[in-house]
Design an enzyme around this catalytic site. Structure first.
Site, PDB file in Angstrom:
ATOM      1  N   HIS A 199       0.713  -1.131   0.037  1.00  0.00           N
ATOM      2  CA  HIS A 199       0.031   0.250  -0.055  1.00  0.00           C
ATOM      3  C   HIS A 199       0.815   1.199   0.050  1.00  0.00           C
ATOM      4  O   HIS A 199       0.480   2.349  -0.639  1.00  0.00           O
ATOM      5  CB  HIS A 199      -0.923  -0.029   1.185  1.00  0.00           C
ATOM      6  N   ARG A 306     -11.670   2.725  -2.663  1.00  0.00           N
ATOM      7  CA  ARG A 306     -11.112   2.128  -1.538  1.00  0.00           C
ATOM      8  C   ARG A 306     -11.865   2.829  -0.346  1.00  0.00           C
ATOM      9  O   ARG A 306     -11.226   3.838   0.367  1.00  0.00           O
ATOM     10  CB  ARG A 306      -9.817   2.047  -1.373  1.00  0.00           C
ATOM     11  N   ARG A 342     -16.002  -0.033  -3.364  1.00  0.00           N
ATOM     12  CA  ARG A 342     -15.505  -1.501  -2.725  1.00  0.00           C
ATOM     13  C   ARG A 342     -15.997  -1.437  -1.327  1.00  0.00           C
ATOM     14  O   ARG A 342     -15.967  -0.705  -0.620  1.00  0.00           O
ATOM     15  CB  ARG A 342     -14.134  -1.609  -2.937  1.00  0.00           C
ATOM     16  N   GLU A 436      -9.934 -11.961  -6.605  1.00  0.00           N
ATOM     17  CA  GLU A 436      -8.497 -11.697  -5.830  1.00  0.00           C
ATOM     18  C   GLU A 436      -7.971 -13.168  -5.507  1.00  0.00           C
ATOM     19  O   GLU A 436      -6.795 -13.179  -4.952  1.00  0.00           O
ATOM     20  CB  GLU A 436      -8.775 -10.874  -4.808  1.00  0.00           C
ATOM     21  N   ASN A 459      -3.361  -7.318  -7.580  1.00  0.00           N
ATOM     22  CA  ASN A 459      -2.498  -7.246  -6.513  1.00  0.00           C
ATOM     23  C   ASN A 459      -2.538  -8.512  -5.508  1.00  0.00           C
ATOM     24  O   ASN A 459      -1.310  -9.249  -5.310  1.00  0.00           O
ATOM     25  CB  ASN A 459      -2.654  -5.961  -5.392  1.00  0.00           C
ATOM     26  N   ASP A 460      -3.891  -8.660  -5.151  1.00  0.00           N
ATOM     27  CA  ASP A 460      -3.939  -9.922  -4.213  1.00  0.00           C
ATOM     28  C   ASP A 460      -4.051 -11.241  -5.309  1.00  0.00           C
ATOM     29  O   ASP A 460      -3.324 -12.224  -4.603  1.00  0.00           O
ATOM     30  CB  ASP A 460      -5.328  -9.863  -3.335  1.00  0.00           C
ATOM     31  N   ARG A 470       2.860  -9.613  -1.172  1.00  0.00           N
ATOM     32  CA  ARG A 470       2.943  -8.551  -1.965  1.00  0.00           C
ATOM     33  C   ARG A 470       3.842  -7.369  -1.045  1.00  0.00           C
ATOM     34  O   ARG A 470       4.295  -6.617  -1.592  1.00  0.00           O
ATOM     35  CB  ARG A 470       1.712  -7.954  -2.292  1.00  0.00           C
ATOM     36  N   CYS A 507      -8.756  -3.719 -11.409  1.00  0.00           N
ATOM     37  CA  CYS A 507      -8.375  -2.509 -10.730  1.00  0.00           C
ATOM     38  C   CYS A 507      -7.258  -2.775  -9.900  1.00  0.00           C
ATOM     39  O   CYS A 507      -6.906  -1.653  -9.121  1.00  0.00           O
ATOM     40  CB  CYS A 507      -9.556  -2.189  -9.710  1.00  0.00           C
TER      41      CYS A 507
END
Ligand code: PEP
Ligand code: MG
Length: 581
Positions: A199, A306, A342, A436, A459-460, A470, A507
């Protein structure tokens, strides 16, 4: 000037820059300080006492609130942390280090909490070993109070941090800490924790600030005022750079600025391939600041809002009217363009300090996203009601996206709530799922009727597919969305969703990577959502790629053996079309 020293790093956010280092407050506070004079020791003892008392009060208040909202058992952890801070022996150890050995308050807290944590780790008993992190958490909480007291004093004297253009050096970078910096003076971030899609990295990229992660042992070589040259192209930084390095980095910087100017010219052009296929380019956001950047980038909508940022900014769960106002503002800013909210995605790398969470051996495989929400129905229902009320107030449909989905049962829980609340609120909603997990990617068809759209959370998805954390900077190249296994999952999920009539988007950070564009076009995604700053360079790649060529490229890529080769293949493909030069 000292001798030049080169440190290899991992680029988290691209950009080359030269400037003086400045240690972020927490680093300055815990930088080992010993041998303070008598007068300083007295001041540090006062600071220490105050910080320990404040942290204790904070924990007791948190325990009370959590007990009221979620039950006494969930509040126990905070009570036990407060008890440790009241423990005579713990306090005496802290005071002794400051009074007798001349440690600063923060370095004493770090030393004592770490010593206790290590002692726990050496015990046989699993239960006690797990308590090691409790001591670290407690230490961090007290250090935060010390840092906050200093920040308040600095703000009081209207000192901005950093007060001159500087490269901020910090072990970690949290969203809260980042927004407290005076960003116009932040030339770059140098950190010692966080992988390419941590992040911290996502945040730095969305702010357009260069960032690099270097080993922790090297971070301690940096002190206030040290000249640093950050060389993004070489993935390294130089301490006390020599003139040839300085001019090389300055040249790279000038190239980067020229490229950004060139890309700006694309803003008004359509996101369309030369063969006439249009692709939606959406923005990712979390805070209100992101909304203006997304609007300025001429995005087609918001593909990932988010919502956890709103929750992180507050001291407790925001009530429904606070949430509604927040969601309404996002809808109003985007006019009639779609906004995908989300649902709260907490757990693992995104803890909410006020939401009780048991210690987990594998937090990334644990109680996060929709799993946590289903077990906390008041939070889930409240959030959906706030979204639907915002929808009714603006007469706009909201898109509600569910994080960390593994099974249709989880989507059904959300769908039932949405269906029940639509008549009550008068709002309209479309429900979608994030892909994800490999399980979700492999079973998209099972979600027909439950989900009107999918959005790949690459990402996940990447970390779960490759079993590569990550956030772990040690894994370097292992974590890569270009791995043929990850691409195959994306391709399957997209194809299955299309065959079920679902809209398809992505995304994760992959969407904002120009070399990913040919592959994503080949798979057939309708929409790519990314940090607003990435939109022009991805548009450039789309405008240079024919779908037919992209399909051939994807077939070739899936036969390659390494992520690096797959990325290089796309880079060369785009280069021959004048992109990325
Ligand atoms: C993702 O996992 O790709 C994603 C977009 O969610 P986050 O980065 O917030 O986990
Ligand atoms: Mg995610």
């Amino acid at each position: 000037m000292g001798a030049q020293r080169k440190i290899d790093g991992i680029v988290l956010s691209r950009g080359s820059v030269v400037g003086p280092a400045i240690l972020a407050c927490a680093e300055r506070a815990v930088a080992k300080t010993t041998g303070l004079c008598e007068e300083e020791r007295a001041l540090e003892l006062t600071t220490l006492d105050r910080a320990v008392s404040e942290a204790t009060e904070e924990l007791r208040a948190l325990a009370l609130r959590v007990a009221g909202e979620l039950g006494a058992d969930k509040a126990e952890i905070f009570e036990s942390h407060a008890d440790i801070l009241c423990d005579d022996e713990f306090r005496a150890d802290l005071a002794r280090l400051v009074a007798d050995e001349g440690y600063s308050a923060a370095s004493a807290v770090r030393a004592v909490s770490e010593a206790n944590a290590k002692e726990m780790e050496e015990l046989e008993d699993e239960y006690f070993r797990a308590r090691a992190d409790d001591f670290r958490d407690i230490g961090n909480r007290v250090i935060e109070r010390i840092v906050k007291a200093r920040d308040d004093a600095a703000n009081h004297s209207s000192e901005r941090f950093p007060s001159i253009p500087s490269i901020v050096v910090s072990r970690a970078l949290s969203p809260g800490q980042t927004v407290s910096f005076h960003l116009p003076n932040v030339l770059a971030f140098v950190v010692s924790s966080g992988g390419a899609n941590s992040h911290a990295a996502i945040l730095a990229r969305s702010l357009g600030i260069p960032a690099m992660v270097i080993p922790e042992s090297e971070l301690s070589l940096l002190s206030n005022g040290t000249t640093i040259a950050l060389d993004a192209a070489g993935a390294c930084l130089f301490i006390d750079p020599e003139p040839d390095i300085l001019s090389r980095v300055e040249r790279s910087r000038a190239d980067e600025i020229r490229r950004a100017e060139r890309l700006k010219a694309l803003l008004d052009l359509p996101s369309e391939t030369p063969c006439g296929r249009s692709i939606g380019l959406y923005g990712n956001g979390g805070g209100m600041k992101d909304l203006s950047a997304i609007a300025e980038a001429h995005a087609d909508g918001i593909g990932l809002f988010r919502t956890e940022f709103l929750f992180m900014e507050q001291g407790g769960f925001p009530d429904e009217s606070t949430q509604e106002a927040y969601y309404r503002r996002a809808l109003e800013t985007m006019g009639d363009k779609p906004v995908i909210f989300r649902l709260l995605d907490i757990g693992a790398d995104k803890p909410l300090p006020y939401a009780p969470h048991p210690r987990e051996n594998n937090p990334f495989l644990g109680w996060r996203g929709i799993r946590w929400l289903i077990d906390n129905p008041d939070v889930l229902i409240g959030q959906i009601r706030a979204m639907l009320t915002a929808s009714a107030a603006t007469r706009r449909a909201v898109r509600v996206m569910v994080p960390m989905v593994c099974s249709p049962k989880e989507m059904s829980v959300v769908k039932n709530i949405v269906d029940r609340l639509i008549p009550e609120t008068g709002g309209t909603a479309f429900l979608g799922m994030m892909v994800e997990t490999p399980a979700a990617a492999m079973s998209v068809r099972l979600f027909q009727g439950l989900s009107t759209f999918i959005s790949i959370g690459s990402n996940d998805l990447t970390q779960y597919t490759l079993a590569a954390d990550r956030e772990n900077e040690l894994l370097g190249d292992l974590y890569s969305e270009f791995h043929p296994g990850v691409l195959s999952l994306m391709r399957k999920a997209c194809a299955d969703a299309r065959s079920c009539g679902m809209e398809t988007g992505i995304c994760g950070e992959f969407a904002g990577t120009p070399e990913a564009a040919p592959y994503l076009l080949a798979m057939g995604f309708d929409e790519l959502s990314m940090s607003a700053r990435s939109i022009p360079s991805v548009k450039e790649a789309i405008r240079a790629t024919r779908i037919e060529d992209a399909r051939a490229l994807l077939d070739e890529a899936l036969a390659l053996g390494s992520s690096a080769d797959v990325r290089e293949l796309a880079r060369a493909f785009l280069k021959t079309r004048g992109v990325g030069a």
